[in-house]
Design a protein around this motif. Structure first.
Motif, mmCIF file in Angstrom:
data_model
loop_
_atom_site.group_PDB
_atom_site.id
_atom_site.type_symbol
_atom_site.label_atom_id
_atom_site.label_comp_id
_atom_site.label_asym_id
_atom_site.label_seq_id
_atom_site.Cartn_x
_atom_site.Cartn_y
_atom_site.Cartn_z
ATOM 1 N N ASP A 254 -15.102 -16.918 -13.554
ATOM 2 C CA ASP A 254 -15.362 -16.817 -12.109
ATOM 3 C C ASP A 254 -15.931 -15.437 -11.776
ATOM 4 O OD1 ASP A 254 -14.412 -19.374 -11.694
ATOM 5 O OD2 ASP A 254 -12.443 -18.725 -10.941
ATOM 6 N N HIS A 255 -15.342 -14.422 -12.372
ATOM 7 C CA HIS A 255 -15.807 -13.052 -12.146
ATOM 8 C C HIS A 255 -17.231 -12.874 -12.655
ATOM 9 C CE1 HIS A 255 -15.667 -8.660 -11.928
ATOM 10 N NE2 HIS A 255 -16.109 -8.635 -13.168
ATOM 11 N N LEU A 256 -17.528 -13.426 -13.831
ATOM 12 C CA LEU A 256 -18.873 -13.321 -14.390
ATOM 13 C C LEU A 256 -19.886 -14.020 -13.490
ATOM 14 C CD1 LEU A 256 -20.791 -12.563 -16.724
ATOM 15 C CD2 LEU A 256 -20.160 -14.732 -17.811
ATOM 16 N N ALA A 257 -19.584 -15.216 -13.049
ATOM 17 C CA ALA A 257 -20.510 -15.952 -12.190
ATOM 18 C C ALA A 257 -20.778 -15.207 -10.887
ATOM 19 C CB ALA A 257 -19.965 -17.349 -11.906
ATOM 20 N N ALA A 258 -19.750 -14.592 -10.347
ATOM 21 C CA ALA A 258 -19.882 -13.889 -9.066
ATOM 22 C C ALA A 258 -20.629 -12.564 -9.201
ATOM 23 C CB ALA A 258 -18.501 -13.649 -8.462
ATOM 24 N N ALA A 259 -20.813 -12.090 -10.406
ATOM 25 C CA ALA A 259 -21.436 -10.778 -10.614
ATOM 26 C C ALA A 259 -22.956 -10.817 -10.525
ATOM 27 C CB ALA A 259 -21.021 -10.210 -11.973
ATOM 28 N N GLN A 260 -23.547 -12.017 -10.464
ATOM 29 C CA GLN A 260 -25.002 -12.085 -10.330
ATOM 30 C C GLN A 260 -25.427 -11.389 -9.046
ATOM 31 O OE1 GLN A 260 -26.689 -16.058 -10.188
ATOM 32 N NE2 GLN A 260 -28.680 -15.348 -10.939
ATOM 33 N N GLY B 90 -19.642 -24.724 -19.749
ATOM 34 C CA GLY B 90 -19.887 -25.846 -18.837
ATOM 35 C C GLY B 90 -20.012 -25.472 -17.380
ATOM 36 N N ARG B 91 -20.235 -24.197 -17.085
ATOM 37 C CA ARG B 91 -20.409 -23.804 -15.687
ATOM 38 C C ARG B 91 -21.798 -24.225 -15.190
ATOM 39 N NH1 ARG B 91 -16.657 -20.427 -13.110
ATOM 40 N NH2 ARG B 91 -14.701 -20.616 -14.273
ATOM 41 N N PRO B 92 -21.893 -24.710 -13.972
ATOM 42 C CA PRO B 92 -23.193 -25.170 -13.459
ATOM 43 C C PRO B 92 -24.145 -23.995 -13.235
ATOM 44 C CG PRO B 92 -21.527 -25.235 -11.731
ATOM 45 C CD PRO B 92 -20.798 -24.929 -12.989
ATOM 46 N N SER C 174 -30.514 -21.581 -6.957
ATOM 47 C CA SER C 174 -29.529 -21.805 -8.013
ATOM 48 C C SER C 174 -29.404 -20.551 -8.879
ATOM 49 C CB SER C 174 -29.937 -22.992 -8.878
ATOM 50 O OG SER C 174 -31.033 -22.643 -9.722
ATOM 51 N N PRO C 175 -28.262 -20.366 -9.554
ATOM 52 C CA PRO C 175 -28.126 -19.197 -10.439
ATOM 53 C C PRO C 175 -29.238 -19.108 -11.480
ATOM 54 C CG PRO C 175 -25.994 -20.237 -10.100
ATOM 55 C CD PRO C 175 -27.013 -21.146 -9.475
ATOM 56 N N LEU C 176 -29.623 -20.246 -12.065
ATOM 57 C CA LEU C 176 -30.664 -20.219 -13.088
ATOM 58 C C LEU C 176 -32.024 -19.884 -12.492
ATOM 59 C CD1 LEU C 176 -31.331 -20.605 -16.056
ATOM 60 C CD2 LEU C 176 -31.697 -23.034 -15.604
ATOM 61 N N ALA C 177 -32.350 -20.460 -11.352
ATOM 62 C CA ALA C 177 -33.642 -20.179 -10.726
ATOM 63 C C ALA C 177 -33.744 -18.717 -10.306
ATOM 64 C CB ALA C 177 -33.845 -21.099 -9.523
ATOM 65 N N ARG C 178 -32.668 -18.177 -9.787
ATOM 66 C CA ARG C 178 -32.665 -16.754 -9.399
ATOM 67 C C ARG C 178 -32.819 -15.870 -10.630
ATOM 68 N NH1 ARG C 178 -27.162 -16.263 -6.850
ATOM 69 N NH2 ARG C 178 -27.748 -14.058 -6.618
ATOM 70 N N ALA C 179 -32.141 -16.235 -11.710
ATOM 71 C CA ALA C 179 -32.255 -15.464 -12.948
ATOM 72 C C ALA C 179 -33.669 -15.564 -13.519
ATOM 73 C CB ALA C 179 -31.231 -15.953 -13.965
ATOM 74 N N GLU C 180 -34.274 -16.755 -13.434
ATOM 75 C CA GLU C 180 -35.636 -16.912 -13.931
ATOM 76 C C GLU C 180 -36.600 -15.993 -13.180
ATOM 77 O OE1 GLU C 180 -39.152 -20.266 -14.457
ATOM 78 O OE2 GLU C 180 -37.175 -20.863 -13.691
ATOM 79 N N HIS C 181 -36.472 -15.937 -11.873
ATOM 80 C CA HIS C 181 -37.302 -15.030 -11.081
ATOM 81 C C HIS C 181 -37.118 -13.582 -11.543
ATOM 82 C CE1 HIS C 181 -39.433 -13.608 -7.488
ATOM 83 N NE2 HIS C 181 -38.482 -12.693 -7.388
ATOM 84 N N PHE C 182 -35.875 -13.205 -11.768
ATOM 85 C CA PHE C 182 -35.579 -11.841 -12.230
ATOM 86 C C PHE C 182 -36.210 -11.572 -13.592
ATOM 87 C CE2 PHE C 182 -32.760 -9.075 -14.747
ATOM 88 C CZ PHE C 182 -32.847 -7.910 -14.008
ATOM 89 N N ILE C 183 -36.132 -12.529 -14.507
ATOM 90 C CA ILE C 183 -36.699 -12.354 -15.845
ATOM 91 C C ILE C 183 -38.211 -12.149 -15.774
ATOM 92 C CG2 ILE C 183 -37.171 -13.550 -18.030
ATOM 93 C CD1 ILE C 183 -34.334 -12.481 -17.886
ATOM 94 N N ASP D 74 -27.359 -13.096 -21.623
ATOM 95 C CA ASP D 74 -26.012 -13.257 -22.182
ATOM 96 C C ASP D 74 -25.080 -13.932 -21.184
ATOM 97 O OD1 ASP D 74 -26.767 -12.062 -24.544
ATOM 98 O OD2 ASP D 74 -25.918 -10.099 -24.049
ATOM 99 N N ALA D 75 -25.146 -13.514 -19.923
ATOM 100 C CA ALA D 75 -24.277 -14.101 -18.901
ATOM 101 C C ALA D 75 -24.566 -15.594 -18.745
ATOM 102 C CB ALA D 75 -24.469 -13.378 -17.567
ATOM 103 N N LEU D 76 -25.839 -15.944 -18.698
ATOM 104 C CA LEU D 76 -26.200 -17.355 -18.550
ATOM 105 C C LEU D 76 -25.729 -18.182 -19.743
ATOM 106 C CD1 LEU D 76 -29.830 -16.920 -17.187
ATOM 107 C CD2 LEU D 76 -27.863 -17.753 -15.886
#
Length: 314
Positions: free
Chosen positions: A267-273, A310-312, A7-16, A301-303
């Motif tokens: 959409d562009h922001l979400a795809a930039a991960q 309301g983006r998942p 998931s976007p959040l799980a991937r971001a958590e790993h990065f953090i 900031d992106a998250l």
């Protein structure tokens, strides 16, 4: 072997956990891991303790809190960033702001505002686009966010009166068509979002939005970004989109954009991960350490922006 996060959040958590400073780790925990961090107050305490490492005896913040300014000395841009962090945890107010306002008073320009850089930074490394001068002018880049966030925190201090007058004058000039750039507009928006005179703020914001669109400071079609010019001095591809100006639905800049324009921006922001879970930097990377420190900030900031709309994330 533990499966890779998806998931976007799980991937971001790993990065953090892999790259971030303690402050950004604590901020991520406050915003996205409440069950692991305990209750909100304890999570906020953890953020505040991490932020306190950057606080100097003069009441300002230093020690490369804003990574593009190195060295230990207090700087207005560091202090602006500190107030933003405190605002995120609902602690940008109260007795602690007295020492911050004393610091702001001591470094103010003759018209009562803040310079972007105080001369005390001389001799320490800094981004090449941030020159240090002996007699720096007042700058909306620092004064707008500090003034706006202090107003949001309900702070009352003599310093705020002249600083608010400066911000009104500077923002009115931008709304009337004075040359500007996206970062200055974003600083102006922090002021307009929280200054008490809401009627005036709304009126000026609408004029400013027309200038932003008219001057081409925002990319409205992300698919055509490669053909969109960037302001003078910016890095190639250093574009700003609708979500940069309106990171939350309650921003005064939200009305600048149609639903379709904002959807395309998100959409562009979400795809930039990126593959490592973090979001990229768009500005010039002048030192390895600064890029490493900034990407977790940009990722949080992106998250926050995606969640606000309301983006998942899960």
């Amino acid at each position: 072997m533990k499966p890779a996060p998806t998931s976007p959040l799980a991937r971001a958590e790993h990065f953090i956990w892999l790259t971030a400073r303690v402050l950004e780790q604590r901020r991520f925990g406050y915003h996205f891991l409440p069950s692991r961090e305990g209750d909100r107050e304890r999570a906020a305490d953890a953020v505040e303790r991490a932020l306190a490492a950057y606080l100097n005896d003069d009441g300002g913040y230093g020690h490369a809190l804003e990574p593009d300014l190195r060295g230990p000395v207090s700087q207005p841009l560091h202090t602006a960033h500190a107030l933003r962090v405190l605002d995120e945890i609902d602690r940008c107010g109260g007795p602690g702001m007295e020492q911050v306002c004393r610091y702001l008073t001591g470094i103010s320009t003759p018209d009562g505002a803040l310079p972007a850089l105080h001369p005390s930074l001389r001799g320490y490394p800094a981004a090449p686009w941030l020159p240090v001068t002996d007699d720096p002018p007042s700058d909306l880049l620092a004064t707008g966010p500090v003034t706006g966030l202090l107003h949001r925190g309900g702070v009352w201090h003599a310093w705020l009166f002249r600083a608010t007058d400066f911000c009104w004058s500077a923002v009115e000039e931008l709304a009337d068509g004075a040359p500007t750039h996206p970062y200055e507009v974003i600083a102006a928006l922090t002021f307009l979002n929280w200054v008490p005179d809401r009627s005036r703020a709304s009126t000026v914001a609408q004029r400013l939005g027309a200038r932003v669109r008219g001057q081409g400071l925002v990319v409205l079609d992300p698919h055509a970004a490669a053909n969109h010019p960037v302001p003078d001095g910016y890095a190639p591809g250093e574009h700003h989109f609708a979500h940069d100006f309106a990171p939350r639905p309650d921003s005064v800049a939200r009305s600048w954009f149609s639903d379709a324009e904002l959807t395309a921006s998100l959409d562009h922001l979400a795809a930039a991960q990126q593959d490592d879970g973090g979001w990229p930097l768009i500005w010039r990377q002048w030192a390895p350490g600064t890029a490493l420190e900034c990407r977790p900030m940009v990722t949080i900031d992106a998250l926050l922006t995606l969640r606000a709309y309301g983006r998942p994330l899960h």
